[in-house]
Design a protein around this motif. Structure first.
Motif, PDB file in Angstrom:
ATOM      1  N   GLU A  30     -11.628 -15.301   9.967  1.00 61.26           N
ATOM      2  CA  GLU A  30     -11.657 -15.714  11.295  1.00 61.26           C
ATOM      3  C   GLU A  30     -11.933 -17.282  11.416  1.00 61.26           C
ATOM      4  O   GLU A  30     -11.597 -17.859  12.533  1.00 61.26           O
ATOM      5  CB  GLU A  30     -13.195 -14.996  11.884  1.00 61.26           C
ATOM      6  N   LEU A  31     -12.196 -17.919  10.375  1.00 63.22           N
ATOM      7  CA  LEU A  31     -12.238 -19.448  10.259  1.00 63.22           C
ATOM      8  C   LEU A  31     -11.034 -19.969  10.332  1.00 63.22           C
ATOM      9  O   LEU A  31     -10.872 -21.403  10.252  1.00 63.22           O
ATOM     10  CB  LEU A  31     -13.318 -19.789   9.212  1.00 63.22           C
ATOM     11  N   GLY A  32      -9.958 -19.298   9.970  1.00 64.36           N
ATOM     12  CA  GLY A  32      -8.455 -19.656   9.936  1.00 64.36           C
ATOM     13  C   GLY A  32      -8.007 -19.798   8.358  1.00 64.36           C
ATOM     14  O   GLY A  32      -7.063 -20.498   8.342  1.00 64.36           O
ATOM     15  N   LEU A  33      -8.710 -19.487   7.586  1.00 60.96           N
ATOM     16  CA  LEU A  33      -8.405 -19.672   6.236  1.00 60.96           C
ATOM     17  C   LEU A  33      -7.749 -18.366   5.422  1.00 60.96           C
ATOM     18  O   LEU A  33      -8.432 -17.267   6.001  1.00 60.96           O
ATOM     19  CB  LEU A  33      -9.965 -20.269   5.334  1.00 60.96           C
ATOM     20  N   ASP A  34      -7.137 -18.600   4.377  1.00 65.95           N
ATOM     21  CA  ASP A  34      -6.505 -17.552   3.820  1.00 65.95           C
ATOM     22  C   ASP A  34      -7.267 -16.873   2.865  1.00 65.95           C
ATOM     23  O   ASP A  34      -7.190 -17.525   1.815  1.00 65.95           O
ATOM     24  CB  ASP A  34      -4.986 -17.778   3.660  1.00 65.95           C
ATOM     25  N   PRO A  35      -7.784 -15.564   2.864  1.00 62.42           N
ATOM     26  CA  PRO A  35      -8.863 -15.246   1.897  1.00 62.42           C
ATOM     27  C   PRO A  35      -7.833 -14.838   0.647  1.00 62.42           C
ATOM     28  O   PRO A  35      -8.642 -14.846  -0.526  1.00 62.42           O
ATOM     29  CB  PRO A  35      -9.330 -13.952   2.457  1.00 62.42           C
ATOM     30  N   ARG A  36      -6.402 -14.972   0.713  1.00 60.44           N
ATOM     31  CA  ARG A  36      -5.554 -14.553  -0.396  1.00 60.44           C
ATOM     32  C   ARG A  36      -5.634 -15.640  -1.324  1.00 60.44           C
ATOM     33  O   ARG A  36      -5.291 -15.286  -2.465  1.00 60.44           O
ATOM     34  CB  ARG A  36      -4.365 -13.981   0.063  1.00 60.44           C
ATOM     35  N   ARG A  37      -5.925 -16.869  -1.029  1.00 60.02           N
ATOM     36  CA  ARG A  37      -5.972 -17.992  -1.767  1.00 60.02           C
ATOM     37  C   ARG A  37      -7.552 -18.086  -2.428  1.00 60.02           C
ATOM     38  O   ARG A  37      -7.645 -19.145  -3.154  1.00 60.02           O
ATOM     39  CB  ARG A  37      -5.534 -19.276  -0.956  1.00 60.02           C
ATOM     40  N   ARG A  90     -24.678 -39.197  11.320  1.00 61.17           N
ATOM     41  CA  ARG A  90     -25.096 -37.753  11.596  1.00 61.17           C
ATOM     42  C   ARG A  90     -24.282 -37.449  12.678  1.00 61.17           C
ATOM     43  O   ARG A  90     -24.412 -38.203  13.871  1.00 61.17           O
ATOM     44  CB  ARG A  90     -26.659 -37.753  11.750  1.00 61.17           C
ATOM     45  N   TRP A  91     -23.579 -36.433  12.538  1.00 54.14           N
ATOM     46  CA  TRP A  91     -22.525 -35.841  13.761  1.00 54.14           C
ATOM     47  C   TRP A  91     -22.632 -34.416  14.029  1.00 54.14           C
ATOM     48  O   TRP A  91     -23.127 -33.733  13.102  1.00 54.14           O
ATOM     49  CB  TRP A  91     -21.059 -36.438  13.656  1.00 54.14           C
ATOM     50  N   ILE A  92     -22.380 -34.293  15.268  1.00 51.26           N
ATOM     51  CA  ILE A  92     -22.368 -32.558  15.565  1.00 51.26           C
ATOM     52  C   ILE A  92     -20.692 -32.691  15.465  1.00 51.26           C
ATOM     53  O   ILE A  92     -19.786 -33.100  16.199  1.00 51.26           O
ATOM     54  CB  ILE A  92     -22.554 -32.372  17.073  1.00 51.26           C
ATOM     55  N   MET A  93     -20.320 -31.403  14.610  1.00 50.10           N
ATOM     56  CA  MET A  93     -18.863 -31.221  14.113  1.00 50.10           C
ATOM     57  C   MET A  93     -18.417 -30.126  14.472  1.00 50.10           C
ATOM     58  O   MET A  93     -19.131 -28.969  14.277  1.00 50.10           O
ATOM     59  CB  MET A  93     -18.630 -31.540  12.726  1.00 50.10           C
ATOM     60  N   GLU A  94     -17.397 -29.738  15.211  1.00 49.96           N
ATOM     61  CA  GLU A  94     -17.046 -28.385  15.700  1.00 49.96           C
ATOM     62  C   GLU A  94     -15.865 -28.140  14.868  1.00 49.96           C
ATOM     63  O   GLU A  94     -14.780 -29.123  14.612  1.00 49.96           O
ATOM     64  CB  GLU A  94     -16.617 -28.366  17.167  1.00 49.96           C
ATOM     65  N   TRP A  95     -15.726 -26.898  14.351  1.00 44.13           N
ATOM     66  CA  TRP A  95     -14.698 -26.406  13.667  1.00 44.13           C
ATOM     67  C   TRP A  95     -13.533 -25.466  14.457  1.00 44.13           C
ATOM     68  O   TRP A  95     -13.854 -24.763  15.240  1.00 44.13           O
ATOM     69  CB  TRP A  95     -15.122 -25.527  12.498  1.00 44.13           C
ATOM     70  N   SER A 119     -13.776 -31.318  14.728  1.00 40.62           N
ATOM     71  CA  SER A 119     -13.289 -32.409  15.717  1.00 40.62           C
ATOM     72  C   SER A 119     -14.655 -32.713  16.363  1.00 40.62           C
ATOM     73  O   SER A 119     -15.785 -32.014  15.864  1.00 40.62           O
ATOM     74  CB  SER A 119     -12.293 -31.655  16.697  1.00 40.62           C
ATOM     75  N   GLU A 120     -14.619 -33.447  17.408  1.00 37.37           N
ATOM     76  CA  GLU A 120     -15.885 -33.771  18.289  1.00 37.37           C
ATOM     77  C   GLU A 120     -16.259 -32.557  19.015  1.00 37.37           C
ATOM     78  O   GLU A 120     -14.967 -31.786  19.326  1.00 37.37           O
ATOM     79  CB  GLU A 120     -15.645 -34.997  19.197  1.00 37.37           C
ATOM     80  N   PRO A 121     -17.290 -32.122  19.403  1.00 33.40           N
ATOM     81  CA  PRO A 121     -17.615 -30.971  20.118  1.00 33.40           C
ATOM     82  C   PRO A 121     -16.859 -30.916  21.546  1.00 33.40           C
ATOM     83  O   PRO A 121     -16.802 -32.046  22.358  1.00 33.40           O
ATOM     84  CB  PRO A 121     -19.040 -30.995  20.220  1.00 33.40           C
ATOM     85  N   SER A 122     -16.260 -29.984  21.732  1.00 37.40           N
ATOM     86  CA  SER A 122     -15.601 -29.814  23.292  1.00 37.40           C
ATOM     87  C   SER A 122     -16.763 -30.104  24.328  1.00 37.40           C
ATOM     88  O   SER A 122     -17.764 -29.521  24.038  1.00 37.40           O
ATOM     89  CB  SER A 122     -14.892 -28.473  23.227  1.00 37.40           C
ATOM     90  N   THR A 123     -16.258 -30.480  25.451  1.00 39.29           N
ATOM     91  CA  THR A 123     -17.046 -30.493  26.745  1.00 39.29           C
ATOM     92  C   THR A 123     -16.943 -29.065  27.391  1.00 39.29           C
ATOM     93  O   THR A 123     -15.890 -28.736  27.912  1.00 39.29           O
ATOM     94  CB  THR A 123     -16.782 -31.571  27.527  1.00 39.29           C
ATOM     95  N   TYR A 124     -18.140 -28.435  27.434  1.00 41.93           N
ATOM     96  CA  TYR A 124     -17.973 -27.070  28.298  1.00 41.93           C
ATOM     97  C   TYR A 124     -18.538 -27.165  29.373  1.00 41.93           C
ATOM     98  O   TYR A 124     -19.577 -27.629  29.525  1.00 41.93           O
ATOM     99  CB  TYR A 124     -18.834 -26.227  27.304  1.00 41.93           C
ATOM    100  N   PRO A 125     -18.209 -26.589  30.551  1.00 37.60           N
ATOM    101  CA  PRO A 125     -18.727 -26.612  31.862  1.00 37.60           C
ATOM    102  C   PRO A 125     -19.932 -25.631  31.902  1.00 37.60           C
ATOM    103  O   PRO A 125     -19.954 -24.618  31.187  1.00 37.60           O
ATOM    104  CB  PRO A 125     -17.617 -26.238  32.845  1.00 37.60           C
ATOM    105  N   GLN A 126     -20.939 -26.063  32.512  1.00 39.00           N
ATOM    106  CA  GLN A 126     -22.255 -25.316  32.605  1.00 39.00           C
ATOM    107  C   GLN A 126     -21.960 -24.498  33.668  1.00 39.00           C
ATOM    108  O   GLN A 126     -21.825 -24.803  35.047  1.00 39.00           O
ATOM    109  CB  GLN A 126     -23.243 -25.982  32.843  1.00 39.00           C
ATOM    110  N   PRO A 127     -22.087 -22.962  33.481  1.00 42.15           N
ATOM    111  CA  PRO A 127     -22.367 -22.190  34.588  1.00 42.15           C
ATOM    112  C   PRO A 127     -23.225 -22.357  35.608  1.00 42.15           C
ATOM    113  O   PRO A 127     -24.260 -22.751  35.495  1.00 42.15           O
ATOM    114  CB  PRO A 127     -22.302 -20.649  34.131  1.00 42.15           C
TER     115      PRO A 127
END
Length: 262
Positions: free
Chosen positions: A103-110, A221-226, A234-242
């Motif tokens: 789910e993180l995009g990594l190959d578990p076979r490796r 110190r940073w907020i880091m999004e995977w 990456s830098e965190p995306s900007t999410y519109p608030q509902p």
């Protein structure tokens, strides 16, 4: 006897000098994490052929594990990854999920998992694995304070990594940082993950990553999004608030506010 001691001391000093002044290796072979500010502090990215430490409080183990998985995915460059776990870690936190890796995009076979009965076995296994240049990275996961992982053990791992070109990642849960030869030292916490798309139950993994030690640059110190699709931070995306819909009985004075907002 004094000659033998002098020779041993000279060898030890040479080894320490190699660790502390290996500028060429650090400058030549780095992998960008994808987060602009973090990569700038790291002089272009995380150094390969070095040891990096990630610490967390016990309750932040999932966040630290996810962060280290991301680092391992970046530095291993599609080569096999060996993950060495102390048995006690599995008792405390449970087994690692291979579906979670996917789910993180990594190959578990490796990924090759190794369970070590105790700290000594985990250290020996990690040192041997770091000497194998067929691997892309080695993760050593230890739980709690341990006297066996001292400065001497840290130097041994660093020398093995520098000799083979394999990167070592130390995941330390519920432990306090001690003197070591690590290139970087991180403290990890979970950060708020805004909701994803309407068809996704979870948002992107987001980490509060504090760089406590950086041998060749500043800390920060940073907020880091995977990004699970691109397999990078990456830098965190900007999410519109509902915005909640106005109730039907709301008085007319609310209308001018709605117009200004539009």
């Amino acid at each position: 006897m004094s000659g033998a001691r002098g020779s041993a001391l000279a060898i030890l000093r040479g080894q320490i000098e190699r660790i502390e002044t290996a500028e060429v290796v650090h400058q030549r072979d780095r992998v960008a994490l994808g987060h602009g500010e973090a990569d700038s502090a790291l002089k272009g990215g995380l150094a390969r052929a070095a040891i990096h430490e990630a610490f967390c409080e016990g309750r932040q183990g999932a966040a630290a594990t996810g962060f280290v998985m991301g680092l391992a995915g970046r530095v291993s460059a599609r080569r096999p990854l060996l993950w060495v776990r102390q048995d006690f870690s599995e008792i405390e936190t449970g087994a690692l999920s291979m579906s979670g890796l996917a789910e993180l995009g990594l190959d578990p076979r490796r990924v090759v998992m190794v369970r070590a009965a105790d700290v000594e076995s985990a250290l020996r296994t990690s040192a041997d694995a770091l000497a194998c240049d067929a691997l892309g990275a080695v993760v050593l996961e230890l739980w709690g304070e341990t006297r066996q992982f001292d400065l001497v053990a840290s130097r041994k791992l660093t020398l093995a990594a520098q000799s083979s070109g394999v990167t070592g990642l130390l995941l330390r849960m519920a432990a306090q940082p001690l003197p070591s030869t690590a290139e970087t030292r991180w403290m990890l916490r979970a950060a708020h993950s805004p909701p994803g798309s309407v068809w996704s139950a979870w948002g992107a993994p987001v980490f509060d990553a504090e760089l406590l030690r950086n041998r060749h640059g500043p800390c920060g110190r940073w907020i880091m999004e995977w990004n699970c699709d691109e397999c990078q931070f990456s830098e965190p995306s900007t999410y519109p608030q509902p915005v909640a819909a106005a109730p039907a009985h709301r008085p007319d004075p609310a209308v001018p506010w709605q117009r200004r907002a539009g």
